[in-house]
Design an enzyme around this catalytic site. Structure first.
Site, PDB file in Angstrom:
ATOM      1  N   ARG A  16       0.844  -1.209   0.000  1.00 56.22           N
ATOM      2  CA  ARG A  16       0.000   0.000   0.000  1.00 56.22           C
ATOM      3  C   ARG A  16       0.871   1.248   0.000  1.00 56.22           C
ATOM      4  O   ARG A  16       0.480   2.289  -0.490  1.00 56.22           O
ATOM      5  CB  ARG A  16      -0.938   0.007   1.207  1.00 56.22           C
ATOM      6  CG  ARG A  16      -2.154  -0.870   1.031  1.00 56.22           C
ATOM      7  CD  ARG A  16      -3.326  -0.371   1.842  1.00 56.22           C
ATOM      8  NE  ARG A  16      -3.036  -0.209   3.250  1.00 56.22           N
ATOM      9  CZ  ARG A  16      -2.939  -1.218   4.114  1.00 56.22           C
ATOM     10  NH1 ARG A  16      -3.086  -2.456   3.701  1.00 56.22           N
ATOM     11  NH2 ARG A  16      -2.688  -0.998   5.384  1.00 56.22           N
ATOM     12  N   TYR A  18       0.283   4.375  -2.244  1.00 55.74           N
ATOM     13  CA  TYR A  18       0.139   5.755  -1.745  1.00 55.74           C
ATOM     14  C   TYR A  18       1.049   6.708  -2.515  1.00 55.74           C
ATOM     15  O   TYR A  18       0.657   7.811  -2.875  1.00 55.74           O
ATOM     16  CB  TYR A  18       0.480   5.837  -0.256  1.00 55.74           C
ATOM     17  CG  TYR A  18      -0.415   5.020   0.649  1.00 55.74           C
ATOM     18  CD1 TYR A  18      -1.720   4.692   0.289  1.00 55.74           C
ATOM     19  CD2 TYR A  18       0.041   4.578   1.889  1.00 55.74           C
ATOM     20  CE1 TYR A  18      -2.522   3.942   1.131  1.00 55.74           C
ATOM     21  CE2 TYR A  18      -0.760   3.823   2.728  1.00 55.74           C
ATOM     22  CZ  TYR A  18      -2.041   3.513   2.352  1.00 55.74           C
ATOM     23  OH  TYR A  18      -2.824   2.778   3.188  1.00 55.74           O
ATOM     24  N   TYR A  71     -12.874  10.627   1.049  1.00 58.72           N
ATOM     25  CA  TYR A  71     -14.074  10.496   1.890  1.00 58.72           C
ATOM     26  C   TYR A  71     -13.722  10.923   3.320  1.00 58.72           C
ATOM     27  O   TYR A  71     -12.553  10.901   3.717  1.00 58.72           O
ATOM     28  CB  TYR A  71     -14.623   9.071   1.831  1.00 58.72           C
ATOM     29  CG  TYR A  71     -13.839   8.050   2.616  1.00 58.72           C
ATOM     30  CD1 TYR A  71     -12.749   7.404   2.063  1.00 58.72           C
ATOM     31  CD2 TYR A  71     -14.196   7.742   3.923  1.00 58.72           C
ATOM     32  CE1 TYR A  71     -12.028   6.477   2.777  1.00 58.72           C
ATOM     33  CE2 TYR A  71     -13.486   6.808   4.654  1.00 58.72           C
ATOM     34  CZ  TYR A  71     -12.401   6.176   4.077  1.00 58.72           C
ATOM     35  OH  TYR A  71     -11.686   5.269   4.803  1.00 58.72           O
ATOM     36  N   ALA A 115     -20.224   4.086  10.203  1.00 58.25           N
ATOM     37  CA  ALA A 115     -21.127   5.188   9.851  1.00 58.25           C
ATOM     38  C   ALA A 115     -21.806   4.877   8.524  1.00 58.25           C
ATOM     39  O   ALA A 115     -21.256   4.162   7.685  1.00 58.25           O
ATOM     40  CB  ALA A 115     -20.327   6.487   9.730  1.00 58.25           C
TER      41      ALA A 115
END
Ligand SMILES: C[S@@+](CC[C@H](N)C(=O)[O-])C[C@H]1O[C@@H](n2cnc3c(N)ncnc32)[C@H](O)[C@@H]1O
Lengths: 269, 98
Positions: A70, A74, A96, A211
């Protein structure tokens, strides 16, 4: 380095957590006025929504590949955004939640753009943290609140304060040293449980929280005992909230000092 | 005529609609051009089904590195937290060498 370079700029904004609910007017305006928009979002439907705000939205999703580090991903994301900044474009990175909360890419891209003399800044957004305070009825000021990237609790010797709330991020990939996986299994979560068990009883309540990302959804709020956390279903989007396990302890020495000060200034204590 | 994205944008930003009961939501959806399949997925609050019907898929959403120790400057050219302290013997040896 040319500090006066004028064309080319970068702004990183947050779309908030829930489609349609959290995007602020300033962030929206940055998106609409950009030349190029890059997006790292929480789900495909939200990406469809963003596509309506600008004709040139480039998803950063294709850079993720399971099995690839990752960290490399990135850097590629940072590189893609900076290439357009260097080409003189007004670039808007859309993430987000809050673009600066548990999000390395926006911080790094802004830092690098600034170092190269471009104007770069961040606009805050509504993060998962903000949503959980509302959905779970938690005030971080009541007992204090520690936040950790879950793997950091395993890789390093951190000091947990069990009289405060403890909020753990990225539990879905906890313990992944390779940074190549999109999930780790129950055995890895068991290591987390064992580390937490140094400070909390195994029957202590923990909350699995997610959420709503679409307005049709309800948040996931699942209360379980710490002892069974390893067996729970925890994906990339879940955050774990651990309420305080012990009352705060008074500090008599400091209180005595404060009392002495109060007396010195003529305050009743 | 609203499509599903317009509708959700409106729903997300509307005080009443965001709190709508199933019957209110049914009514609001009836005024749109959204397919019955999508409408039922939305009424069931089934985000996965909505994703599937729209042809989008779950995405990776991790942009924060945990920075394991020893990940190396090539992979982590950012100010990583310092590695955990060395065990005592190694520390003594290290001090002896430096
Ligand atoms: C890379 S961080 C990004 C956080 C994001 N920038 C924000 O502002 O919330 C990813 C972690 O955020 C948390 N997260 C993401 N989506 C979430 C959601 N829908 N509900 C709760 N937590 C979420 C999870 O802990 C997840 O592992």
């Amino acid at each position: 380095m040319d500090a006066t370079r004028s064309s080319g700029s970068l702004v990183c904004v947050g779309l908030g957590m829930t489609l349609g609910a959290h995007l602020g007017p300033l962030a929206r305006s940055h998106i609409e006025q950009a030349d190029v928009v890059f997006a790292a979002l929480s789900d495909g439907v939200v990406e469809l929504w963003l596509n309506r705000m600008h004709a040139d939205v480039r998803s950063l999703q294709p850079y993720y590949r399971e099995g690839c580090s990752r960290m490399d991903t990135y850097w590629q994301m940072v590189g893609a955004m900076l290439a357009e900044v260097r080409a003189g474009k007004r670039v808007c990175g859309v993430f987000y939640g809050h673009p600066g909360v548990f999000a390395w890419v926006p911080h790094k891209a802004i830092e690098m753009a600034r170092n190269e003399g471009y104007h770069a800044h961040m606009e805050p957004g509504v993060s998962a943290e903000d949503c959980l305070y509302a959905d779970l009825g938690i005030d971080p000021g009541a007992y204090g609140c520690q936040h950790f990237e879950a793997s950091q609790l395993l890789f390093y010797q951190r000091r947990i304060d069990p009289t405060a709330y403890l909020i753990l991020w990225q539990v879905g990939v906890v313990g992944d040293q390779s940074m190549t996986r999109f999930s780790t299994n129950a055995a890895y979560r068991q290591v987390l449980v064992d580390v937490l068990a140094r400070d909390y009883p195994l029957d202590h309540e923990v909350i699995i929280y997610r959420a709503a990302t679409l307005p049709i959804e309800r948040p996931r709020i699942e209360r379980i005992a710490l002892g069974v956390l390893a067996q729970a279903k925890i994906g990339m989007a879940e955050t774990i909230v651990i309420p305080p396990a012990r009352p705060m302890q008074a500090d008599p020495e400091i209180l005595a000092r404060l009392n002495a000060l109060d007396r010195a200034v003529g305050m009743p204590s | 005529m609203l499509d599903v994205i317009d509708f959700m944008e409106r729903m997300g930003g509307d005080a009443q609609l965001s709190q709508a009961s199933p019957s209110e939501l049914t009514l609001a959806l009836a005024d749109t051009g959204i397919s019955t399949e999508l409408q039922s997925a939305m009424l069931a609050r089934d985000a996965q089904q909505v994703e599937m019907l729209l042809g989008t898929k779950a995405v990776c959403m991790l942009v924060a590195p945990p920075g394991p120790p020893g990940f190396g400057p090539h992979h982590a050219p950012f100010p990583v937290a310092p590695p955990p302290p060395l065990p005592e013997e190694e520390w003594e040896q290290y001090q002896g060498e430096h």
